[in-house]
Design an enzyme around this catalytic site. Structure first.
Site, PDB file in Angstrom:
ATOM      1  N   ILE A  71       0.833  -1.199   0.000  1.00  0.00           N
ATOM      2  CA  ILE A  71       0.000   0.000   0.000  1.00  0.00           C
ATOM      3  C   ILE A  71       0.867   1.248   0.000  1.00  0.00           C
ATOM      4  O   ILE A  71       0.639   2.196  -0.755  1.00  0.00           O
ATOM      5  CB  ILE A  71      -0.947  -0.007   1.214  1.00  0.00           C
ATOM      6  CG1 ILE A  71      -2.005  -1.095   0.990  1.00  0.00           C
ATOM      7  CG2 ILE A  71      -1.599   1.346   1.413  1.00  0.00           C
ATOM      8  CD1 ILE A  71      -2.912  -1.318   2.149  1.00  0.00           C
ATOM      9  N   HIS A  77      49.625  19.532  29.669  1.00  0.00           N
ATOM     10  CA  HIS A  77      49.074  19.697  28.326  1.00  0.00           C
ATOM     11  C   HIS A  77      48.594  21.138  28.131  1.00  0.00           C
ATOM     12  O   HIS A  77      48.979  21.816  27.176  1.00  0.00           O
ATOM     13  CB  HIS A  77      47.920  18.713  28.119  1.00  0.00           C
ATOM     14  CG  HIS A  77      47.259  18.804  26.777  1.00  0.00           C
ATOM     15  ND1 HIS A  77      47.487  17.892  25.782  1.00  0.00           N
ATOM     16  CD2 HIS A  77      46.392  19.714  26.269  1.00  0.00           C
ATOM     17  CE1 HIS A  77      46.783  18.244  24.716  1.00  0.00           C
ATOM     18  NE2 HIS A  77      46.111  19.348  24.989  1.00  0.00           N
ATOM     19  N   GLU A  78      47.777  21.620  29.049  1.00  0.00           N
ATOM     20  CA  GLU A  78      47.227  22.973  28.918  1.00  0.00           C
ATOM     21  C   GLU A  78      48.319  24.027  29.071  1.00  0.00           C
ATOM     22  O   GLU A  78      48.346  25.008  28.322  1.00  0.00           O
ATOM     23  CB  GLU A  78      46.092  23.208  29.922  1.00  0.00           C
ATOM     24  CG  GLU A  78      44.874  22.289  29.754  1.00  0.00           C
ATOM     25  CD  GLU A  78      44.315  22.265  28.335  1.00  0.00           C
ATOM     26  OE1 GLU A  78      44.443  23.267  27.607  1.00  0.00           O
ATOM     27  OE2 GLU A  78      43.751  21.212  27.949  1.00  0.00           O
ATOM     28  N   HIS A  93      50.081  24.425  25.765  1.00  0.00           N
ATOM     29  CA  HIS A  93      49.398  25.321  24.818  1.00  0.00           C
ATOM     30  C   HIS A  93      49.670  26.780  25.186  1.00  0.00           C
ATOM     31  O   HIS A  93      50.020  27.600  24.341  1.00  0.00           O
ATOM     32  CB  HIS A  93      47.876  25.147  24.908  1.00  0.00           C
ATOM     33  CG  HIS A  93      47.340  23.918  24.235  1.00  0.00           C
ATOM     34  ND1 HIS A  93      47.582  23.630  22.921  1.00  0.00           N
ATOM     35  CD2 HIS A  93      46.542  22.927  24.709  1.00  0.00           C
ATOM     36  CE1 HIS A  93      46.949  22.508  22.618  1.00  0.00           C
ATOM     37  NE2 HIS A  93      46.316  22.052  23.679  1.00  0.00           N
ATOM     38  N   ASP A 147      43.028  18.561  19.258  1.00  0.00           N
ATOM     39  CA  ASP A 147      44.079  19.456  18.738  1.00  0.00           C
ATOM     40  C   ASP A 147      44.608  18.918  17.416  1.00  0.00           C
ATOM     41  O   ASP A 147      44.816  19.659  16.459  1.00  0.00           O
ATOM     42  CB  ASP A 147      45.269  19.521  19.706  1.00  0.00           C
ATOM     43  CG  ASP A 147      44.865  20.024  21.079  1.00  0.00           C
ATOM     44  OD1 ASP A 147      43.864  20.746  21.151  1.00  0.00           O
ATOM     45  OD2 ASP A 147      45.559  19.695  22.059  1.00  0.00           O
TER      46      ASP A 147
END
Ligand code: ADP
Ligand code: ZN
Length: 597
Positions: free
Chosen positions: A139, A427-428, A431, A503
């Protein structure tokens, strides 16, 4: 056996068939009602796929519920009461994305359900289900081919919108250009009398959330004509031919309502370059072909203007851009300073802002944000202000909202080990220290090791003023700043972590664009290599792919080396800042500067 008995048996058989047919019909009716109910519910509360991905990346999705074999998922968005449904074009790749988010620490409740109505039906009926489904399918297929009675097969929003150009902030030149379309819609005779051909299609290019839908609605509003819309991803269906049929129905409706605006969001979902073979693609081809047929089909008396939006113009099939189709293209940029200020003004009208909130300075701090993100920030700020039990929305609420929208919600509750903490701190600090020594990079605004959204920590930079051009040096230094985190991990802990994945993703994209889009590789020269077909690439030599790869790698390698040498040179600062982060978790702009006094 006597004749009598035979007849009785025959009668019985007919009766059984009759009963079966009735049961089947009832079943089909029930199924159809359930399907229609589902469909209606969806219409009310849908989330565009791009929105879903955005919310997912902000870490705003709390729950995902999916049904086996369905492309529709139910999601619970943070701070939104109602659950929303979204159509996912590719479940597999979507699930991959969800898994990575979960792996990154996002708490998402995943629920896999069998198709719900099946589980509710008693078991006797279930045995008839395959037949019923088959019939229902027949249908549906009939309906799809337009042989069935008219029904609501596609989702649309058809009404006159109240949105006017004054609701669209900035975009002055774009609005100017759109004014012309409004004129066409209002007085088509004026133009046709002159022999002017009324444009049929206008493509709007721009990032999600830059206001493409809004401006399309505003055109309809200004011209006082109906606005019919549909999203490209809705055309992607599991049944072959359905996409094409939906396009046909959409235009059937448009013809009835003309003059009107037809808006197709995410047109790249159907309008991608046509390549032959596989199932999904053939389906796309049919849909796209149908769209082209429709656009070629309506005459200028019908005054239907098709507006389509995409953020991936390079993906579009060139056939769409031919004269008489989408022969006008308008780029919708992310707002500049003035635009951002206007958007903030519009969306803060109904909000209670504290006296000391300076929208100008927020506009300055949000370079690169889209209209949708700015609106989102103001909404979040209102929620945060409520949570903080403030009288009205204060600056700190807005600052928190900016962070929430950019890096996600602060998650002080998340426990993490001393080792992880040290890794994040370095890590930070990596940056932050590296970018401090890169002349083109903006000042550090905040460094933090409090987890936020999917990030374990973050370094926020002051916003750049709006720039039209970015120099090669700037991009190279951006790469160095991005890789500073990974370089610090390696230098201090002599090990590296998965924390740098974002990153790396960003850096790789920048490096690839530098080589293939901006012609910044000396070796390869100013050539655009993006979005080229394989045969077009061959023009540049057999091993062009290798050469591009080597150049991208060279950029990344150099940046990583530079980050390392900067950190070795300034190891004292790196240690001091990491130590401070471990003690205080967060360093603001002024305190950060003191380390370098
Ligand atoms: P797109 O279609 O480009 O993805 P939308 O038009 O859906 O973006 O924009 C989403 C929301 O963001 C709009 O409903 C509006 O509230 C806000 N917005 C975006 N751009 C603007 C703008 N220029 N002026 C006012 N509001 C905007
Ligand atoms: Zn990082």
């Amino acid at each position: 056996m006597g004749k009598d008995k035979m007849d009785k048996k025959q009668n019985k058989k007919t009766l059984v068939i009759l009963i079966l047919t009735v049961i089947l019909l009832v079943l089909i009716a029930v199924l159809a009602v359930i399907l229609m109910k589902n469909k209606e519910k969806q219409d009310e509360n849908t989330l565009a796929y791009t929105e879903l991905i955005k919310e997912l990346s902000y870490g705003n999705i709390e729950k995902i519920e999916m049904k086996t074999g369905s492309t529709t998922v139910k999601v619970k968005v943070k701070n939104v009461e109602e659950e929303k449904t979204a159509i996912v074009p590719n479940i597999e790749s979507f699930m991959e994305l969800v898994q990575t988010k979960v792996a990154e620490g996002n708490e998402i409740e995943l629920i896999q359900k069998p198709r719900s109505f099946i589980s509710q039906l008693p078991s006797i009926i279930i045995s008839f289900l395959p037949t019923a489904i088959m019939l229902a399918l027949f249908i549906m297929i009939f309906k799809m081919q337009g042989l069935g009675e008219k029904g609501k097969v596609y989702d649309d929003t058809e009404r006159k919108t109240k949105i006017r150009f004054q609701d669209v902030a900035g975009l002055d030149e774009e609005k100017q250009e759109m004014m012309e379309i409004v004129e066409f819609l209002k007085k088509p005779e004026k133009y046709t009398r002159m022999g002017a051909r009324i444009p049929k299609g206008v493509l709007l290019y721009g990032k999600p959330g830059t206001g493409k839908t809004l401006i399309a609605k505003a055109i309809a509003g200004e011209a006082d004509v109906p606005f019919i819309s549909m999203s490209g991803s809705e055309f992607i269906e599991m049944f072959a031919g359905l996409g094409a049929s939906r396009v046909r129905k959409l235009f059937e409706k448009a013809r009835k309502l003309a003059p009107c605006i037809v808006f197709i969001d995410e047109i790249d979902a159907i309008g991608s370059r046509r390549t032959s073979n596989s199932g999904a693609e053939t389906e796309n081809n049919q849909t796209l072909n149908q769209l082209l047929v429709e656009m070629d089909g309506f005459s200028s008396e019908e005054t239907i203007i098709v507006l389509a939006a995409t953020n991936r113009p390079e993906m579009l099939d060139k056939a769409l851009l031919r004269p008489g189709r989408f022969d006008r293209q308008i780029t919708i940029p992310t707002p500049d300073l003035k635009g951002r200020l206007e958007i903030l003004k519009i969306h803060s009208k109904d909000k209670k802002l504290s006296e000391d909130v300076n929208l100008e300075s927020i506009a300055e701090d949000t370079a690169g944000f889209t209209g949708a993100e700015l609106e989102n920030i103001l909404n979040e700020a209102a929620i945060i202000a409520t949570k903080n039990r403030h009288e009205d929305i204060e600056i700190m609420d807005i600052e928190e909202a900016v962070k929430k929208v950019t890096v996600g919600l602060e998650k002080r509750g998340r426990v993490y080990s001393e080792k992880d903490k040290k890794l994040t701190a370095y890590h930070e600090a990596g940056h932050a220290v590296v970018s401090r020594y890169l002349p083109t990079q903006t000042d550090v605004k905040e460094v933090s090791i409090i987890p936020r959204g999917v990030a374990g920590g973050y370094t926020m930079y002051k916003s750049d003023e709006d720039k039209y051009y970015i120099s090669k040096t700037e991009m190279q230094e951006k790469l160095i700043a991005l890789l500073g985190g990974r370089a610090a991990e390696k230098l201090v802990l002599d090990d590296i972590s998965t924390g740098a994945s974002n990153d790396i993703e960003v850096a790789t994209k920048i490096a690839r664009d530098m080589v293939t889009k901006y012609g910044m590789s000396d070796k390869l020269g100013p050539i655009d290599f993006q979005g080229k077909e394989p045969y077009e690439m061959q023009m540049f030599g057999e091993n062009i792919g290798d050469k591009i790869g080597a150049e991208v790698k060279e950029l990344i390698d150099t940046a990583y080396r530079d980050a390392q040498s900067l950190l070795i040179e300034h190891k004292d600062k790196l240690d001091a800042i990491a130590k401070e982060l471990l003690a205080k978790e967060k360093i603001g702009e002024e305190d950060f500067k003191k380390f370098f006094a």
